[in-house]
Enzyme design. Structure first.
Site, PDB file in Angstrom:
ATOM      1  N   ASP A 179       7.520   3.871   2.424  1.00 42.97           N
ATOM      2  CA  ASP A 179       8.026   5.070   2.976  1.00 42.97           C
ATOM      3  C   ASP A 179       9.444   5.013   3.318  1.00 42.97           C
ATOM      4  O   ASP A 179      10.531   5.331   2.595  1.00 42.97           O
ATOM      5  CB  ASP A 179       7.182   5.522   3.977  1.00 42.97           C
ATOM      6  N   THR A 180       9.699   4.283   4.530  1.00 42.04           N
ATOM      7  CA  THR A 180      11.311   4.327   5.270  1.00 42.04           C
ATOM      8  C   THR A 180      11.978   3.103   4.101  1.00 42.04           C
ATOM      9  O   THR A 180      13.383   3.405   4.140  1.00 42.04           O
ATOM     10  CB  THR A 180      11.251   3.981   6.639  1.00 42.04           C
ATOM     11  N   GLY A 181      11.311   2.304   3.688  1.00 46.19           N
ATOM     12  CA  GLY A 181      12.114   1.256   2.924  1.00 46.19           C
ATOM     13  C   GLY A 181      12.472  -0.027   3.961  1.00 46.19           C
ATOM     14  O   GLY A 181      12.770  -0.979   3.255  1.00 46.19           O
TER      15      GLY A 181
ATOM     16  N   ASP B 198       0.884  -1.269  -0.003  1.00 44.41           N
ATOM     17  CA  ASP B 198      -0.016  -0.204  -0.099  1.00 44.41           C
ATOM     18  C   ASP B 198       0.765   1.323   0.086  1.00 44.41           C
ATOM     19  O   ASP B 198       0.634   2.200  -0.812  1.00 44.41           O
ATOM     20  CB  ASP B 198      -1.121  -0.062   1.057  1.00 44.41           C
ATOM     21  N   ILE B 199       1.678   1.449   0.723  1.00 43.67           N
ATOM     22  CA  ILE B 199       2.629   2.524   0.981  1.00 43.67           C
ATOM     23  C   ILE B 199       4.187   2.038   1.427  1.00 43.67           C
ATOM     24  O   ILE B 199       4.564   1.342   1.838  1.00 43.67           O
ATOM     25  CB  ILE B 199       2.280   3.224   2.317  1.00 43.67           C
TER      26      ILE B 199
ATOM     27  N   LYS C 214       6.593   7.020  -0.988  1.00 38.54           N
ATOM     28  CA  LYS C 214       7.131   8.437  -0.164  1.00 38.54           C
ATOM     29  C   LYS C 214       8.723   8.448  -0.038  1.00 38.54           C
ATOM     30  O   LYS C 214       9.176   8.096   0.782  1.00 38.54           O
ATOM     31  CB  LYS C 214       6.269   8.287   1.303  1.00 38.54           C
TER      32      LYS C 214
END
Length: 201
Positions: free
Chosen positions: A104-106, A101-102, A132
């Site tokens: 971000d930090t990885g 879904d998202i 992101k």
């Protein structure tokens, strides 16, 4: 609980078109493979996105799920993801597309990709509804000829939610992605306001 819509980010039509476009990209890359690729949904946030995505694909494929936890009860990654539910399919020698879904930090993807490579996947691609990159702390590397398919890039907001991630059961029925004002929820301080991104279908 009533949902107060601050603003709509992407309409149902915009989401549908973008999912269709991603499916076309994936189809062009994978339809001619002799072995069906494995679509691996990261539970539970990605399940609606994964369902919409595979509906647009007309070639043979396999679906499985994996759960990797790095958030606990909050909205900030603790940087130490762990796999709490492993996939059941043997992926040795197969092409895997991780559906998120998202991103971000990885941290979660770094952990998952290493896990899938150790299981013998011939390639690992990533398909994310929302990316992101400004939040990236770990630069993950795809396996083999894997590719990174992204639906949308980040919107400035403090926290995001898709189909139940980080929150238990507060869903609005509006079929679009929204920023919702949430009052007094588990991931905010008492009687404070948080913002999130929600996937509706």
């Amino acid at each position: 609980m009533e949902c107060d819509i601050e603003r709509v980010l992407w309409s149902q039509d915009q989401i549908s078109r973008r999912v269709s476009d991603i499916a076309s990209e994936i189809s062009a890359d994978f339809h001619a493979l002799s072995s069906p690729p494995v679509f691996l949904g990261v539970a539970t946030g990605a399940f609606l996105f994964l369902a919409d995505l595979v509906r647009h694909l007309s070639f043979p494929l396999t679906v499985d799920f994996v759960r990797a936890q790095s958030y606990g009860s909050g909205t900030e990654s603790n940087g130490a993801p762990s796999i709490s539910l492993d996939l059941k399919i043997d992926i040795k020698g197969k092409h895997v597309i991780v559906v998120e879904d998202i991103v971000d930090t990885g941290n979660t993807l770094f952990c998952l990709i290493a896990h899938l490579e150790a299981k013998g996947a011939s390639s690992v691609s990533v398909c994310a509804f929302l990316d992101k990159p400004s939040r990236r702390k770990v630069q993950f590397e795809l396996v083999g000829k894997g590719k990174f398919y992204r639906g949308f890039e980040e919107v400035k907001s403090s926290a995001y939610l898709i189909s139940g991630k980080h929150l238990e059961a507060y869903l609005c029925e509006t079929p679009c992605v929204q920023i919702i004002l949430l009052w007094g929820m588990a991931w905010t301080s008492q009687n404070s306001t948080g913002t999130c991104l929600m996937w509706g279908s």
